[in-house]
Design a protein around this motif. Structure first.
Motif, PDB file in Angstrom:
ATOM      1  N   MET A 283       0.839  -1.198   0.000  1.00  0.00           N
ATOM      2  CA  MET A 283       0.000   0.000   0.000  1.00  0.00           C
ATOM      3  C   MET A 283       0.871   1.243   0.000  1.00  0.00           C
ATOM      4  O   MET A 283       1.957   1.251   0.578  1.00  0.00           O
ATOM      5  CB  MET A 283      -0.891   0.042   1.257  1.00  0.00           C
ATOM      6  CG  MET A 283      -1.874  -1.087   1.404  1.00  0.00           C
ATOM      7  SD  MET A 283      -2.698  -1.037   3.024  1.00  0.00           S
ATOM      8  CE  MET A 283      -3.740   0.395   2.833  1.00  0.00           C
ATOM      9  N   SER A 284       0.364   2.304  -0.606  1.00  0.00           N
ATOM     10  CA  SER A 284       1.027   3.606  -0.532  1.00  0.00           C
ATOM     11  C   SER A 284       0.404   4.442   0.587  1.00  0.00           C
ATOM     12  O   SER A 284      -0.758   4.226   0.973  1.00  0.00           O
ATOM     13  CB  SER A 284       0.885   4.349  -1.865  1.00  0.00           C
ATOM     14  OG  SER A 284       1.585   3.676  -2.885  1.00  0.00           O
ATOM     15  N   PHE A 285       1.199   5.385   1.086  1.00  0.00           N
ATOM     16  CA  PHE A 285       0.744   6.347   2.096  1.00  0.00           C
ATOM     17  C   PHE A 285       0.217   5.650   3.350  1.00  0.00           C
ATOM     18  O   PHE A 285      -0.830   6.020   3.882  1.00  0.00           O
ATOM     19  CB  PHE A 285      -0.322   7.280   1.507  1.00  0.00           C
ATOM     20  CG  PHE A 285       0.045   7.854   0.173  1.00  0.00           C
ATOM     21  CD1 PHE A 285       1.088   8.764   0.049  1.00  0.00           C
ATOM     22  CD2 PHE A 285      -0.615   7.457  -0.982  1.00  0.00           C
ATOM     23  CE1 PHE A 285       1.450   9.274  -1.195  1.00  0.00           C
ATOM     24  CE2 PHE A 285      -0.260   7.963  -2.220  1.00  0.00           C
ATOM     25  CZ  PHE A 285       0.775   8.883  -2.327  1.00  0.00           C
ATOM     26  N   VAL A 286       0.927   4.631   3.802  1.00  0.00           N
ATOM     27  CA  VAL A 286       0.457   3.840   4.933  1.00  0.00           C
ATOM     28  C   VAL A 286       1.544   3.787   5.994  1.00  0.00           C
ATOM     29  O   VAL A 286       2.735   3.969   5.693  1.00  0.00           O
ATOM     30  CB  VAL A 286       0.083   2.407   4.472  1.00  0.00           C
ATOM     31  CG1 VAL A 286       1.330   1.590   4.128  1.00  0.00           C
ATOM     32  CG2 VAL A 286      -0.758   1.685   5.509  1.00  0.00           C
ATOM     33  N   ASP A 287       1.146   3.564   7.240  1.00  0.00           N
ATOM     34  CA  ASP A 287       2.123   3.326   8.303  1.00  0.00           C
ATOM     35  C   ASP A 287       1.911   1.927   8.872  1.00  0.00           C
ATOM     36  O   ASP A 287       1.029   1.184   8.423  1.00  0.00           O
ATOM     37  CB  ASP A 287       2.034   4.393   9.403  1.00  0.00           C
ATOM     38  CG  ASP A 287       0.660   4.444  10.084  1.00  0.00           C
ATOM     39  OD1 ASP A 287      -0.149   3.521   9.878  1.00  0.00           O
ATOM     40  OD2 ASP A 287       0.405   5.406  10.825  1.00  0.00           O
ATOM     41  N   GLN A 288       2.719   1.584   9.865  1.00  0.00           N
ATOM     42  CA  GLN A 288       2.684   0.238  10.437  1.00  0.00           C
ATOM     43  C   GLN A 288       1.312  -0.087  11.006  1.00  0.00           C
ATOM     44  O   GLN A 288       0.791  -1.196  10.812  1.00  0.00           O
ATOM     45  CB  GLN A 288       3.750   0.149  11.529  1.00  0.00           C
ATOM     46  CG  GLN A 288       3.860  -1.204  12.201  1.00  0.00           C
ATOM     47  CD  GLN A 288       5.096  -1.273  13.098  1.00  0.00           C
ATOM     48  OE1 GLN A 288       6.182  -0.893  12.679  1.00  0.00           O
ATOM     49  NE2 GLN A 288       4.930  -1.740  14.320  1.00  0.00           N
ATOM     50  N   THR A 289       0.693   0.862  11.684  1.00  0.00           N
ATOM     51  CA  THR A 289      -0.627   0.638  12.286  1.00  0.00           C
ATOM     52  C   THR A 289      -1.664   0.327  11.216  1.00  0.00           C
ATOM     53  O   THR A 289      -2.533  -0.537  11.407  1.00  0.00           O
ATOM     54  CB  THR A 289      -1.058   1.874  13.100  1.00  0.00           C
ATOM     55  OG1 THR A 289      -0.066   2.148  14.092  1.00  0.00           O
ATOM     56  CG2 THR A 289      -2.396   1.647  13.773  1.00  0.00           C
ATOM     57  N   GLY A 290      -1.571   1.014  10.072  1.00  0.00           N
ATOM     58  CA  GLY A 290      -2.522   0.776   8.990  1.00  0.00           C
ATOM     59  C   GLY A 290      -2.411  -0.627   8.427  1.00  0.00           C
ATOM     60  O   GLY A 290      -3.427  -1.296   8.180  1.00  0.00           O
ATOM     61  N   ILE A 291      -1.174  -1.109   8.215  1.00  0.00           N
ATOM     62  CA  ILE A 291      -0.976  -2.474   7.712  1.00  0.00           C
ATOM     63  C   ILE A 291      -1.513  -3.488   8.705  1.00  0.00           C
ATOM     64  O   ILE A 291      -2.198  -4.462   8.336  1.00  0.00           O
ATOM     65  CB  ILE A 291       0.523  -2.742   7.444  1.00  0.00           C
ATOM     66  CG1 ILE A 291       1.049  -1.836   6.329  1.00  0.00           C
ATOM     67  CG2 ILE A 291       0.759  -4.214   7.114  1.00  0.00           C
ATOM     68  CD1 ILE A 291       0.617  -2.212   4.944  1.00  0.00           C
TER      69      ILE A 291
END
Length: 652
Positions: A283-291
């Motif tokens: 994914m683009s524009f994502v951080d660890q929490t989002g994944i």
């Protein structure tokens, strides 16, 4: 509309002459654009009206046609027919007028394929079989056709019949007929389908196929080499689509996933496969929490309905915490027996090897309490535990029975002062019949040996009847804050990537890259299930200069091999990250299968061989010539070499 449906029905059935049971009403339902869940029509397009597993009392009196394998025959009166959907009992006609039908059904060997037609009737009172979903009814046969006879089988197609794994792999097409293999592969298909729904339909991911023929990648596992027709030039099979999925983010795809085939030439490893499958995500524009949130939702959505539901969010633990408490980066959190640092208890000890350990910079004393161990462990078990630690870790492990008077081969117990004894009891909450395993040395090594012994002891206790790990419990855990680099095993002065060279450093540790790179934490996260790593991912480096510095200066890799990726990062690469779930391992744990080979249709043996086709196999010199390859045979293989110069025939 009805005329068009009838023409389509005729067109579908005409080419093969088979009966295509496409009723106009059912086809309208299949074509209807509705959000309602459709009921699969397992008998459309084929020469049967029903499957063997679907008939019930509600079908009484219906005329049906079934196809399947003869599972069992009793007294030439009853026959159990099986297909991939279940079992049903068939009554073999005994009257003279049906002699030809009786002959077919009585003489066909078990596992022959037949088609029968007849009427659904009730079983006589008292003869119902509550263990079969179709146990209230049976089929009164009118016609039968032998579609294919079966020769003598190498093993019976029954799950309770024990077969060696080698035999199962040699005759995999027969092993696939078993109920357990059918269940495993169907559950796998269902979970993958739900994952596709979740990712594509609910969250806008794009399913992209990436190349199988690629080039060598620096670092990581060994790759399979594929010759090309250009002299001295080779492809490599990709270990994963890592570079491609990052390039897709540079290309603006935003959200990618793939059920990806991956390849690693890792030789003989007991529960690994040279080719395996990942659910690969970026994914683009994502951080660890989002994944992490995405994956928790994905597993919750795709989880089988016959298992307890997945509870989110999953707990999280740092790499340092996992190592300190469980001795591993993939802890099984279904049971206790945590590792405890007891260094302070023994600061003033008179025991020589403890004094020696604590005098060193990284020296510690670690212990683990085995609850009720004195009840279940025998002297030979304790000796086996100590031998395991000595053989595999060159580490001394001492058993201590603080409350049970049984200090077998533990001279250190006599040297423990009363103050240390009470401190140890209090710190570790030791109860009657508990056993303490104690070791001393460098922190990581001491934790690692106790982590291995924790699992060994759990196996021993469960073999004696104590239940520690509930097989119905699925304990998920995120492990985070891994080190970015590790010392190379063969040369500890040099660094290698703990995950892979594209993993981004922790934002607060970036400056350490230029002074103390061994202390840098990474934005790498692993998903652990019941002590098994089932997924790993990271936030990636999207800055070309940082990526070039890590490759060239810290890892000492040839940046020319990755020039295409470095160039792409210079053309406006977005911040991005992803993860890959090991599909084979995940399905293995969900089904409770003993090995990942039990959830793969056509796996390799633990040595990487296909026992069914005898791959890998030799090729004669004339077939290697277009690839400019010659085989250099060992001295003891002259006979083999000469045989390959003869006319080619497959090896037996």
């Amino acid at each position: 509309m009805l005329c068009w449906l009838n023409r389509l029905h005729g067109a579908l059935s005409a080419p093969t002459g088979r009966i295509a049971h496409l009723r106009p009403s059912s086809l309208r339902r299949r074509l209807a654009l509705s959000s309602q869940r459709r009921i699969p029509e397992f008998s459309s397009f084929v020469a049967r009206t029903n499957t063997c597993g679907e008939l019930r009392s509600s079908h009484l009196g219906q005329e049906v046609t079934l196809c399947g394998w003869i599972q069992y025959r009793r007294q030439n009166v009853f026959l159990v027919l099986r297909d991939s959907h279940g079992l049903i009992q068939v009554v073999i006609p005994q009257d003279e007028s049906a002699a030809s039908v009786k002959k077919i059904l009585c003489e066909a060997p078990v596992e022959s394929v037949v088609r029968v037609s007849g009427t659904v009737i009730s079983r006589p009172p008292g003869q119902e079989n509550p263990k079969m979903p179709t146990g209230e009814i049976e089929i009164k046969v009118k016609t039968a056709e032998l579609l294919n006879s079966c020769k003598k089988l190498p093993f019976e197609i029954k799950d309770f019949v024990k077969k060696t794994e080698a035999l199962r792999l040699q005759y995999r097409y027969l092993d696939l007929r078993s109920f357990q293999m059918q269940y495993n592969l169907r559950l796998r298909s269902q979970m993958v389908m739900k994952m596709r729904e979740y990712l594509c339909n609910l969250h806008g991911f794009v399913d992209v196929e990436t190349p199988t023929l690629f080039k060598r990648t620096p670092g990581g596992a060994k790759e399979f080499v594929i010759p090309s027709r250009e002299p001295g030039k080779f492809y490599c099979l990709p270990q994963s689509p890592q570079q491609f999925k990052q390039l897709l983010m540079v290309g603006g795809l935003d959200r990618y996933f793939q059920v990806a085939r991956c390849y690693r030439d890792e030789g003989s490893r007991p529960d690994r496969q040279p080719e395996f499958t990942q659910i690969d995500i970026e994914m683009s524009f994502v951080d660890q929490t989002g994944i992490q949130s995405l994956i928790e939702g994905l597993l919750q959505y795709s989880w089988p309905s016959d298992k307890d539901p997945v509870v989110v969010p999953f707990p999280s633990m740092t790499f340092a915490e996992a190592l300190a408490s469980y001795g591993t980066d993939k802890p099984d959190t279904r049971f206790g027996m945590k590792i405890v640092d007891i260094s302070n208890v023994f600061r003033n000890t008179e025991v020589g090897f403890l004094q020696d350990a604590l005098s060193k910079p990284q020296g510690t004393v670690k212990a683990m309490c085995i609850s009720e161990g004195a009840k279940y462990l025998k002297r030979k078990d304790i000796e086996s535990i100590r031998k395991f630690a000595a053989d595999h870790f060159n580490q001394e492990v001492l058993p201590i029975f603080l409350k049970a008077n049984r200090n077998w081969n533990s001279p250190v117990a006599k040297s423990i002062m009363e103050e240390q004894r009470s401190g140890l009891t209090r710190l570790m909450e030791i109860q009657e019949d508990d056993v303490v395993l104690l070791t001393a040395g460098e922190h990581k090594k001491a934790c690692s040996v106790l982590g291995k012994l924790r699992l060994e002891c759990a196996d021993l206790l469960e073999a004696r009847g104590l239940v520690l790990r509930d097989p119905a419990l699925f304990s998920f855990l995120w492990v985070v804050d891994f080190p970015l680099f590790l010392p190379k095993e063969e040369n500890p002065e040099k660094l290698e990537s703990a995950h892979h060279p594209f993993t981004a450093p922790h934002p607060s540790d970036v400056q350490l890259l230029y002074s103390e790179p061994e202390k840098v934490r990474s934005q790498h996260y692993d998903l652990v299930l019941n002590g098994n790593e089932i997924g790993g991912g990271s936030i990636r480096i999207h800055d070309a200069e940082l990526q070039r510095y890590i490759l060239a200066e810290l890892l000492k890799e040839d940046v020319k091999l990755l020039s295409h990726l470095l160039q792409a990062l210079e053309f406006g690469a977005p911040p991005h990250g992803g993860i890959a779930l090991g599909l084979d391992r995940l399905i293995c744990l969900v089904t409770g299968a003993p090995s990942i080979r039990d959830v793969i249709a056509f796996p390799k043996s633990f040595r990487g061989h296909d026992l069914m086709s005898n791959a890998p196999d030799s090729l004669p010199p004339e077939e290697l010539k277009p690839y400019h390859i010659q085989v250099s045979w060992p001295a003891d293989s002259e006979a083999k070499k000469s045989s390959l110069n003869q006319p080619y025939c497959p090896e037996s």
